[in-house]
Design a protein around this motif. Structure first.
Motif, PDB file in Angstrom:
ATOM      1  N   THR A  38     -34.297  76.190  85.281  1.00  0.00           N
ATOM      2  CA  THR A  38     -35.106  75.004  84.805  1.00  0.00           C
ATOM      3  C   THR A  38     -35.497  75.006  83.527  1.00  0.00           C
ATOM      4  OG1 THR A  38     -36.818  75.618  86.055  1.00  0.00           O
ATOM      5  CG2 THR A  38     -35.436  74.274  87.426  1.00  0.00           C
ATOM      6  N   ARG A  39     -35.782  74.271  82.795  1.00  0.00           N
ATOM      7  CA  ARG A  39     -36.623  73.951  81.696  1.00  0.00           C
ATOM      8  C   ARG A  39     -37.578  72.652  81.399  1.00  0.00           C
ATOM      9  NH1 ARG A  39     -34.036  78.021  81.577  1.00  0.00           N
ATOM     10  NH2 ARG A  39     -32.522  78.990  80.081  1.00  0.00           N
ATOM     11  N   VAL A  40     -38.379  73.020  80.716  1.00  0.00           N
ATOM     12  CA  VAL A  40     -39.598  71.786  80.597  1.00  0.00           C
ATOM     13  C   VAL A  40     -40.090  72.018  79.077  1.00  0.00           C
ATOM     14  CG1 VAL A  40     -41.373  72.749  81.437  1.00  0.00           C
ATOM     15  CG2 VAL A  40     -41.194  70.203  81.229  1.00  0.00           C
ATOM     16  N   ASN A  41     -40.023  71.065  78.381  1.00  0.00           N
ATOM     17  CA  ASN A  41     -40.580  71.004  76.973  1.00  0.00           C
ATOM     18  C   ASN A  41     -41.456  69.940  76.478  1.00  0.00           C
ATOM     19  OD1 ASN A  41     -41.146  72.874  74.358  1.00  0.00           O
ATOM     20  ND2 ASN A  41     -39.818  71.112  73.551  1.00  0.00           N
ATOM     21  N   VAL A  42     -42.500  70.230  75.989  1.00  0.00           N
ATOM     22  CA  VAL A  42     -43.189  68.851  75.092  1.00  0.00           C
ATOM     23  C   VAL A  42     -43.005  69.356  73.640  1.00  0.00           C
ATOM     24  CG1 VAL A  42     -45.527  67.948  74.860  1.00  0.00           C
ATOM     25  CG2 VAL A  42     -44.967  68.585  77.195  1.00  0.00           C
ATOM     26  N   GLY A  43     -42.382  68.437  73.136  1.00  0.00           N
ATOM     27  CA  GLY A  43     -41.961  68.698  71.937  1.00  0.00           C
ATOM     28  C   GLY A  43     -42.810  67.770  70.623  1.00  0.00           C
ATOM     29  N   LYS A  44     -43.629  66.922  71.131  1.00  0.00           N
ATOM     30  CA  LYS A  44     -44.461  66.053  70.321  1.00  0.00           C
ATOM     31  C   LYS A  44     -45.506  65.519  71.048  1.00  0.00           C
ATOM     32  CE  LYS A  44     -43.924  62.582  66.651  1.00  0.00           C
ATOM     33  NZ  LYS A  44     -42.842  61.514  66.120  1.00  0.00           N
ATOM     34  N   LEU A  45     -46.793  65.593  70.407  1.00  0.00           N
ATOM     35  CA  LEU A  45     -47.953  64.648  70.978  1.00  0.00           C
ATOM     36  C   LEU A  45     -48.704  64.337  69.619  1.00  0.00           C
ATOM     37  CD1 LEU A  45     -50.189  66.284  73.608  1.00  0.00           C
ATOM     38  CD2 LEU A  45     -51.106  65.111  71.993  1.00  0.00           C
ATOM     39  N   GLN A  46     -48.908  63.065  69.739  1.00  0.00           N
ATOM     40  CA  GLN A  46     -49.790  62.380  68.746  1.00  0.00           C
ATOM     41  C   GLN A  46     -50.768  61.602  69.486  1.00  0.00           C
ATOM     42  OE1 GLN A  46     -46.638  60.472  66.501  1.00  0.00           O
ATOM     43  NE2 GLN A  46     -46.876  61.828  64.687  1.00  0.00           N
ATOM     44  N   GLY A  47     -52.022  61.276  68.800  1.00  0.00           N
ATOM     45  CA  GLY A  47     -52.968  60.427  69.231  1.00  0.00           C
ATOM     46  C   GLY A  47     -54.262  60.461  68.345  1.00  0.00           C
ATOM     47  N   GLY A  48     -55.003  59.631  68.951  1.00  0.00           N
ATOM     48  CA  GLY A  48     -56.551  59.454  68.207  1.00  0.00           C
ATOM     49  C   GLY A  48     -56.473  58.919  66.771  1.00  0.00           C
ATOM     50  N   GLY A  49     -57.697  58.556  66.413  1.00  0.00           N
ATOM     51  CA  GLY A  49     -57.795  58.157  65.027  1.00  0.00           C
ATOM     52  C   GLY A  49     -58.784  58.913  64.238  1.00  0.00           C
TER      53      GLY A  49
END
Length: 440
Positions: free
Chosen positions: A276-287
């Motif tokens: 199995t594999r899992v990956n978070v490749g991008k996270l953007q948020g906030g000002g």
């Protein structure tokens, strides 16, 4: 000199030229307007019938289509780069890629081939260590987009195969379908072509990939195994902004929900029946540092050794994504924007390729198979052909790789283009000469 060898020597400069043109003009999935246009014009000159836009793919089966605003921007770019309006009208709205058909008029098998044409959202290196593209002047002109996986080479190989079919049609029998597929990255485009019916009554289907492992030029793997099924997911968390110092209790922090989800996704228990594999490749948020973040975006994926195992990973991921939003009392929007499935190649291609490879001066070694250990939406096509009684394979064409796929300095030896076209051409000659008429 054999027929195929003579052809490969003659087409070799054009293969490199095709590849460099595509490399210099990379386009993301469902925005390959210029790429589709250039390929289509060449195919028409070769005598193929081309099918464009909604004639090439089932619109509703596309996944992860860019926003209308982004598509319009890319269509305006394509128009500025010389794409004829009549062509653009057929492709507008992200209906890129094309199918090309060719019938010899003689009884024989139906053969189909797939070549993916999209690029990646990567800024290409701009330094001397990025040897060939910098030295020869064909680095990406679309800043932030790069052919970092070899699809520029795949498109060039497809045109090489088309040139072979056109030049040697008198020696062939049966009919041929070439699929220049958009949006392979993210598993978004193949199913839409399958659902359009291009692989109905196909007897032989072949596709392939440049590289995968750092290996020797001239080596060809006849089949591939260990395709990982996968799911691609975009998530938006929407909370409530507030002053982080004055009224923090009035805010609802979407960024914390996304951050929590990113951490907890990696804690999904592994599956006892396969990888199995899992990956978070991008996270953007906030000002800003003093603002409770009212919105955050996350892009992630799951993979599994089988379709069932990936379904387990997807189910767990969706649970965690929703629970993270609930934990921070924010709205959670989840969009599955791509999928691939498992598949297995037919083993008879090993013997077929070994038989024809013995005659090739470009193929130095043929190995039975190679583990992909990644995802490819060509699996939809392989399964479709096999479900109808046809035979299918996914070959890998060796080249040295100083940097791996999806790296900003990715490049390959251009000699691999000759090897791949040679392999396709020799297989076409062998299988086309089976004179049984295929009823459809």
């Amino acid at each position: 000199m054999s027929t195929v060898e003579h052809f490969i020597h003659e087409i070799s400069p054009a293969l490199a030229a095709f590849r460099r043109t595509f490399h210099q003009n990379p386009e993301l999935g469902f925005t390959e307007y210029v790429t589709s246009y250039l390929i289509g014009k060449e195919l028409i000159n070769l005598g193929f019938t081309i099918h464009l836009g909604k004639d090439a793919l089932e619109s509703s089966e596309r996944m992860g289509v860019p926003t209308p605003e982004y598509l319009l921007l890319q269509e305006e770019r394509a128009m500025g780069e010389g794409v004829e309006k009549s062509w653009l009208d057929k492709m507008k709205g992200g209906h890129t890629g094309l199918a090309a058909t060719f019938d010899t008029g003689k009884p024989g098998p139906h053969m189909a081939f797939r070549f993916d044409i999209d690029a990646l959202p990567i800024k290409e290196a701009n330094d001397p260590d990025h040897h060939l593209p910098m030295r020869e002047g064909f680095r990406s002109q679309n800043e932030g987009i790069m052919h970092a996986c070899g699809h520029d080479g795949h498109a060039a190989i497809g045109l090489g195969v088309a040139n072979f079919l056109s030049a040697y049609k008198d020696q062939l029998s049966g009919r041929f379908t070439l699929l220049f597929q958009p949006a392979e990255e993210g598993g978004r485009g193949a199913k839409a072509m399958v659902k359009k019916g291009w692989l109905e009554h196909v007897d032989y289907f072949a596709s392939g990939h440049i590289g995968i492992r750092d290996t020797r030029l001239g080596r060809v793997y006849a089949t591939t195994h260990s395709f990982l099924a996968s799911s691609k997911i975009n998530v938006t968390y929407k909370g409530k902004a507030a002053h982080a110092g004055l009224e923090p209790e009035k805010g609802k922090n979407a960024l914390l929900a996304a951050a929590a989800a990113s951490l907890h996704l990696y804690n999904i228990p592994r599956h006892s029946e396969g990888a199995t594999r899992v990956n978070v490749g991008k996270l953007q948020g906030g000002g800003g540092r003093n603002i409770i973040a009212d919105e955050a975006h996350l892009e992630m994926e799951t993979r599994g050794e089988t379709t069932a195992i990936n379904q387990y990973m997807l189910k767990e991921a969706l649970r965690i994504l929703q629970a993270s939003g609930d934990l921070y009392d924010v709205e959670t929007g989840i969009d599955v924007v791509g999928k691939t499935v498992e598949a297995a190649c037919n083993p008879e291609w090993i013997q077929w390729l070994k038989e024809v490879g013995e005659e090739s001066p470009f193929i130095s070694e043929i190995l039975d198979d190679i583990p992909l250990k990644a995802s490819e939406d060509v699996t939809y096509m392989i399964n479709e052909v096999q479900n109808q009684g046809g035979s299918a394979t996914f070959m890998v064409f060796g080249t040295s790789l100083e940097n791996g796929h999806h790296h900003h300095q990715f490049d390959f030896e251009e000699g691999v283009l000759k090897v791949a076209v040679d392999a396709f051409a020799r297989l076409i000659l062998k299988l086309s000469r089976q004179k049984e008429e295929v009823t459809s």
